[in-house]
Design a protein around this motif. Structure first.
Motif, short mmCIF file in Angstrom:
data_model
loop_
_atom_site.label_atom_id
_atom_site.label_comp_id
_atom_site.label_asym_id
_atom_site.label_seq_id
_atom_site.Cartn_x
_atom_site.Cartn_y
_atom_site.Cartn_z
N UNK A 100 0.84 -1.20 0.00
CA UNK A 100 0.00 0.00 0.00
C UNK A 100 0.88 1.25 0.00
N UNK A 101 0.39 2.31 -0.64
CA UNK A 101 1.14 3.57 -0.59
C UNK A 101 1.14 4.09 0.85
N UNK A 106 -1.96 5.06 5.86
CA UNK A 106 -2.48 5.95 6.89
C UNK A 106 -4.00 6.00 6.94
N UNK A 107 -4.65 5.75 5.80
CA UNK A 107 -6.11 5.90 5.81
C UNK A 107 -6.83 4.58 6.10
N UNK A 108 -6.11 3.48 6.01
CA UNK A 108 -6.73 2.15 6.19
C UNK A 108 -7.49 2.02 7.52
N UNK A 124 -6.80 14.05 7.00
CA UNK A 124 -6.14 13.81 8.29
C UNK A 124 -4.76 13.20 8.07
N UNK A 125 -4.69 12.25 7.14
CA UNK A 125 -3.40 11.60 6.85
C UNK A 125 -2.38 12.64 6.39
N UNK A 126 -2.79 13.53 5.51
CA UNK A 126 -1.85 14.54 5.01
C UNK A 126 -1.42 15.48 6.14
N UNK A 155 4.57 6.42 12.83
CA UNK A 155 4.07 7.30 13.91
C UNK A 155 2.84 8.06 13.42
N UNK A 156 2.95 8.61 12.20
CA UNK A 156 1.81 9.36 11.63
C UNK A 156 0.59 8.45 11.50
N UNK A 157 0.84 7.20 11.09
CA UNK A 157 -0.28 6.27 10.94
C UNK A 157 -1.00 6.06 12.27
#
Ligand SMILES: Nc1ncnc2c1ncn2[C@@H]1O[C@H](COP(=O)(O)OP(=O)(O)OP(=O)(O)O)[C@@H](O)[C@H]1O
Ligand SMILES: [Mg+2]
Length: 249
Positions: A100-101, A106-108, A124-126, A155-157
């Motif tokens: 996955x990109x 992050x959006x999953x 939110x991911x961005x 961490x962002x995820x």
């Protein structure tokens, strides 16, 4: 529940865990206050990972209690689901989905677990990718990023799930030395923003900067605990002195 900082968000009471006959966690007692930062160190095999994995129920305990934000961890699946969204975890080896990109990694969770609309999840991911200074990598795959970049993505995820607590299990120990700082910088920033954090790490500089308490685990127990200055400069137990002399050399 209030946000008073003396109100514990995590309570671990007389926690015991066995792997078969092996007693891996022995009567652990630990309270973590809201916004508190705790660093746990200790020799390999002492039970550090097992302890923090119990806190978001990646591992099951057999005796004692773990209460996170008022919810006791039992076999109740709904409670486990709630805890998993409230307690973020960052691992040594990033654990990103390679196919996955970055953006899709992050959006999953937000889309499938939090039922967030895709567009909102992407915004939110961005936002969090900007925060960890990696927004320009959003459409790449994990394998195209450096270790430090992948860990910042991890961490962002976690942050995309809006956790109340973040657990870190040796987040910098698999990184090349020049990438350690970029990850620790993100963690320092997160701590300054008030995140409650439990960090398994041997990074003393980080512990001194952010932690209110540092603990040494040995043989399934919390052997010593103190503020970072006293912990590092005046360790009480011989075991702690020996451990610190080893990580200093
Ligand atoms: N799934 C498992 N089944 C059986 N034993 C396990 C399992 N996971 C861990 N152990 C054992 O439990 C003990 C504690 O492991 P744990 O991974 O919590 O240690 P650690 O302090 O995190 O060590 P390290 O610094 O090497 O990461 C070790 O002796 C380990 O071999
Ligand atoms: Mg470990």
């Amino acid at each position: 529940m209030t946000d008073a900082t003396d109100d514990p968000i995590i309570q671990v009471k007389n926690l015991n865990k066995w792997y078969g006959d092996f007693h891996v966690l022995k009567n652990i007692n630990l309270e973590v206050k809201r916004q508190e930062k705790i660093v746990i160190c200790g020799p390999s095999g002492s039970g550090k990972s097992t302890l923090i994995r119990c806190i978001n129920r990646l591992e099951e305990h057999q005796k004692g209690k773990i209460i996170v934000d008022g919810i006791e961890l039992t076999n109740n699946l709904k409670n486990i689901e709630t805890i998993r969204t409230e307690v973020g975890m960052v691992f040594q080896h990033f654990n990103l989905f390679p196919h996955l990109t970055i953006l899709d990694n992050l959006t999953l969770g937000p889309i499938w677990v939090r039922k967030t609309p895709k567009k909102q999840a992407e915004e939110t991911a961005m936002f969090y990718l900007e925060k960890v200074k990696i927004a320009e990598q959003a459409n790449k795959f994990p394998g195209q990023l450096s270790g430090g970049q992948q860990q910042r993505v991890a961490i962002a995820r976690s942050l995309c799930m809006k956790p109340k607590v973040m657990l870190f299990d040796e987040p910098t120990s698999a990184l090349d030395p020049e990438m350690v700082k970029e990850v620790l910088d993100v963690m320092v920033q997160l701590s300054e923003e008030g995140m409650t954090m439990i960090v398994v790490s041997h990074e003393m500089g980080f512990a001194k900067t952010v932690a209110q308490r540092v603990m040494l685990m040995d043989d399934g127990m919390i052997l010593e605990e103190n503020n970072p200055i006293d912990f590092f400069e005046n360790p009480q137990h011989e075991r702690t002195q020996f451990f610190l002399s080893q990580i200093l050399h």
